[in-house]
Design an enzyme around this catalytic site. Structure first.
Site, short mmCIF file in Angstrom:
data_model
loop_
_atom_site.label_atom_id
_atom_site.label_comp_id
_atom_site.label_asym_id
_atom_site.label_seq_id
_atom_site.Cartn_x
_atom_site.Cartn_y
_atom_site.Cartn_z
N ARG A 28 -1.47 30.37 -7.11
CA ARG A 28 -0.91 31.68 -6.80
C ARG A 28 -2.01 32.74 -6.88
NH1 ARG A 28 3.46 33.86 -10.64
NH2 ARG A 28 2.77 35.80 -9.71
N GLU A 85 13.09 34.41 -2.37
CA GLU A 85 14.38 34.71 -2.98
C GLU A 85 14.62 36.21 -2.82
OE1 GLU A 85 15.02 32.58 -6.91
OE2 GLU A 85 12.86 32.31 -6.64
N LYS A 104 7.31 39.64 -10.55
CA LYS A 104 8.47 40.32 -9.97
C LYS A 104 9.38 40.87 -11.07
CE LYS A 104 10.31 38.44 -6.27
NZ LYS A 104 11.16 37.58 -5.40
#
Length: 551
Positions: A258, A30, A268
């Site tokens: 992850r 994204e 983020k």
């Protein structure tokens, strides 16, 4: 070829005759921030699968939320992927490429009675959704007719309603044990300009709707996601099934753990908070775990790829010691970083018996292997590290001390004869003598001296700024469970402004890596110029992980 549960799943699919056109993956960031090292793991995995199966990997920007997206992020992501050594060739796509198709898929769901326009507010939708132990409650507008839903959705698209006034929801099961399946929102209204489509749309698909359908449109075979998307997989499959995509060719979602690394901020949202709050100089601040930050600091793409390969792919979340990453960086830089002399906290040494008008060139190794060398000047006045001299030295101090001897790397043995102090008692200068026969090839070159120190020539040394970086977090537990900002390390950056480096560094371009002898690995910063040298410390010489790995 790698062996892990993802590769095993792909092998099983191919064995069963699925995906006869070949393996096709994608990296789908994204564009709402810069990529961090966790994304590097995903990049290496997705592009690595395509490489190992002679398949393809797309770069696709999932740009469905224009409120947080920017072209700056798109550009930085492309730069990061290329820097890591991967290419998407002509396969760069955007979810916004498919807005018209995605709108059409939403219409199909409405026509099939599997989607409806809802008037509940976002807060009401959360209240109606229920809990892990209690089923959700159906919206009063859940049973609108197909005709009414089509009309309202068209009017949403035409801009007749305000942001948040209406949404489109999938009609699934408000009693599902998986809360994601309780009539998830698939379209929302946002009167905001999109970085690619401008003002063409005022409704935007939700990520969970756009992502599986974008995969299917592109012919992706395996959608590799991080573990937090596991509970979203039923929705992924529901959309593809209810929109008629063949089970043998439609994408298969597989989740992996992850990447979490000690001492690093891997959110983020928190990274954005650091940038926007001015706690760092930007997304590429060398303290940041962003790929651009690590690149600026001096980490190499080869070291990051090596790290991602070593940690492997797991099904369960875990925490990787940052020392392992630093070990990979040291291994790569040790083999490729040119050696250089630099004095970070200089004290002047005058060699009183060395001719005042003499200067000679000393051969210095460039790398630990091979015969390649460079030359640095030596004369009567030099600089050494302040910590390499001790006036009241303990017995086992093997560097310079009054009446003590030490060897200068690649040069002579010197002996401290006199300590010069200022009016406040601070040491400002050392007067030494040298053994002229102690240089390589001289009569006393083999004389055993326990200490060897580095130095630079005072007349030709260049002034430099050196930036010493430490971890951003001083308290990891506090960062997770308490005030994130209060857990930041106030000493994560120390700037040294009076450093001296040998003259060969003058022409080094930004990004050039060196090993400063006895100091660590350093990289020329992007702020550096020939007249204003700036170096970032990449990593120190000490390698704790290497010792752990040998056990």
């Amino acid at each position: 070829m790698a062996s892990n549960f993802i590769y095993n799943a792909i092998d099983e699919d191919l064995k069963e005759g699925k995906y006869t056109e070949g393996v096709h993956t994608r990296f789908p960031p994204e564009p709402n921030g810069y990529l961090h090292i966790g994304h590097a793991k995903s990049i290496c995995l997705n592009f690595g699968i395509a490489r190992d199966y002679n398949g393809m990997c797309n770069l696709r920007f999932d740009d469905t939320n224009p409120t947080k997206e920017d072209v700056e992020y798109v550009d930085s992501i492309q730069e990061d992927v290329k820097w890591l050594g991967f290419t998407w060739k002509d396969r760069k796509f955007y979810a916004s490429d498919y807005f018209e198709k995605l709108y059409g898929y939403a219409i199909k769901l409405i026509e099939a009675g599997k989607a409806y326009v809802d008037d509940l507010t976002a807060e009401q939708i959360r209240e109606y959704r229920g809990t892990l132990t209690e089923p959700g409650k159906e919206s009063p507008w859940r049973n609108r007719s197909v005709e009414e839903n089509l009309d309202l959705f068209t009017r949403m698209k035409n801009g007749e309603f305000a942001d948040g006034e209406k949404v489109l929801r999938a009609k699934i099961d408000m009693a599902s044990p998986n809360i994601t399946m309780r009539d998830p929102v698939i379209y929302r209204i946002a009167h905001i300009k999109h970085h690619r489509t401008g003002d063409a749309w005022c409704i935007y698909p939700m990520y969970d709707f756009a992502h599986p359908l974008s995969d299917a449109i592109e012919g992706i075979t395996h959608s590799i996601c991080t573990l937090e998307f596991e509970e979203h997989r039923p929705l992924y499959d529901w959309l593809l099934e209810n929109l008629g995509f063949d089970k043998n060719t439609r994408p298969r979602q597989i989740e992996f753990a992850r990447l979490n690394i000690t001492k690093m901020v891997m959110s983020k949202r928190k990274l954005r908070q650091l940038v926007e709050g001015g706690y760092v100089s930007g997304w590429d601040d060398p303290r940041m775990p962003t790929i651009s930050g690590l690149r600026r600091r001096g980490y190499t793409a080869a070291a990051i790829r090596d790290f991602c390969d070593r940690i492997g792919v797991a099904k369960a979340n875990s925490l990787v010691d940052v020392a392992m990453l630093e070990h990979c960086v040291r291994e790569d830089l040790n083999a490729h970083a040119q050696r250089l002399m630099a004095v970070l906290d200089p004290i002047k040494v005058i060699i009183t018996n060395y001719p005042e008008d003499k200067m000679e060139m000393m051969a210095c190794e460039n790398l630990p292997t091979g015969d390649d060398k460079h030359y640095m000047p030596f004369s009567r006045e030099i600089y050494i590290e302040r910590e390499d001299f001790m006036e009241d030295a303990p017995k086992k101090f093997f560097r310079l001390k009054p009446e003590g001897e030490v060897r200068l790397k690649n040069a002579y043995i010197i002996k401290c004869e006199e300590v010069i102090k200022d009016e406040n008692g601070n040491i400002v200068e050392l007067h030494c003598t040298y053994d002229p026969d102690s240089k390589s090839g001289g009569k006393t070159a083999g004389r055993k001296i326990k200490g060897t120190i580095h130095w630079v020539n005072a007349k030709t040394a260049l002034d430099a700024q050196v930036r010493l970086y430490d971890y951003l977090l001083k308290d990891e537990e506090g960062a997770v469970n308490g005030d994130f900002i209060a857990s930041l390390n106030p000493d994560s950056l120390v700037v040294l402004n009076n450093c001296k480096v040998e003259p060969s560094a003058k022409w080094a371009a930004p990004g050039t890596k060196f090993q400063f002898l006895r100091q660590g690995y350093f990289c020329v910063d992007k702020d550096s110029t020939m007249d204003n040298l700036v170096f970032n410390r990449v990593v120190g010489l000490r390698d704790t992980w290497a010792k752990v790995a040998k056990k």
